[in-house]
Scaffold this motif. Structure first.
Motif, short mmCIF file in Angstrom:
data_model
loop_
_atom_site.label_atom_id
_atom_site.label_comp_id
_atom_site.label_asym_id
_atom_site.label_seq_id
_atom_site.Cartn_x
_atom_site.Cartn_y
_atom_site.Cartn_z
N ILE A 34 0.85 -1.21 0.00
CA ILE A 34 0.00 0.00 0.00
C ILE A 34 0.88 1.25 0.00
CG2 ILE A 34 -1.70 1.34 1.32
CD1 ILE A 34 -2.93 -1.32 2.19
N ARG A 58 -6.65 -2.82 -7.90
CA ARG A 58 -6.05 -4.13 -7.60
C ARG A 58 -6.99 -5.26 -7.98
NH1 ARG A 58 -6.69 -4.32 -2.35
NH2 ARG A 58 -8.28 -2.71 -2.64
N GLY A 67 -7.45 1.17 -5.46
CA GLY A 67 -6.26 1.21 -4.61
C GLY A 67 -5.81 2.65 -4.44
N ALA A 129 -2.82 -5.99 -10.79
CA ALA A 129 -3.35 -4.63 -10.63
C ALA A 129 -3.31 -3.96 -11.99
CB ALA A 129 -2.50 -3.85 -9.63
#
Ligand code: SME
Length: 160
Positions: A34, A58, A67, A129
């Motif tokens: 993250i 993602r 995300g 992603a």
């Protein structure tokens, strides 16, 4: 502190070289995905002009989930195969869309968006992603942008 200087005199390939160097420095030695996605989105936002959204979706199950990003709040869940992001995720292919209104199924998260670039982030053949860039300018993205963002996606693939 990261204090990257952007230089408006750089041509596009040089700009992507500088962005790739910054991205590599940002993720170096950091394993938190993250944190790395957040800093990569921020670096893209800082280095590239004329964007109104830049960030990650993602792969979670059979859909994309929002995300870390820069820009206005966005759609949270996108099924694979839908919109520009879902098309990139389902096909594993970069999508350069000069006119979002001409793309069947485009998902409008911000009415200002006119063009879009979506690059899959691929690990061991799986799209984990996508990196999504939006612009209010029609035709903002070309093949140099696509190649530059694919380079970023390879850095992201090792860091998220
Ligand atoms: N326009 C995208 C949806 C994501 S937002 O642009 C942030 C699409 O069609 O997939």
């Amino acid at each position: 502190m990261f204090d990257f200087q952007t230089d408006s005199a750089l041509d596009k390939p040089e700009l992507y070289d500088a962005l790739a160097q910054a991205a590599q420095a940002l993720v170096e030695g950091e394993s938190d995905s993250i944190a790395n996605m957040a800093n990569l989105a921020a670096a893209i936002w800082q280095f590239l002009p004329d964007l109104n959204w830049a960030g990650f979706y993602r792969s979670v199950g059979d859909e994309l989930v929002l995300g870390p990003f820069m820009g206005k709040p966005a759609c949270i869940r996108i099924p694979f195969g839908q919109g520009v992001c879902g098309t990139a995720a389902a096909s594993g292919q970069t999508q350069v869309v000069p006119d979002v209104h001409a793309f069947p199924g485009h998902i409008a998260c911000d009415a200002e968006t006119r063009s879009e670039l979506v690059v899959p982030v691929i690990v061991e053949g799986n799209v984990i992603a996508v990196l999504d860039l939006d612009s209010p300018i029609p035709g903002r993205f070309d093949q140099v942008d696509a190649a530059g963002l694919e380079r970023l996606a390879r850095i992201a693939a090792k860091a998220i």
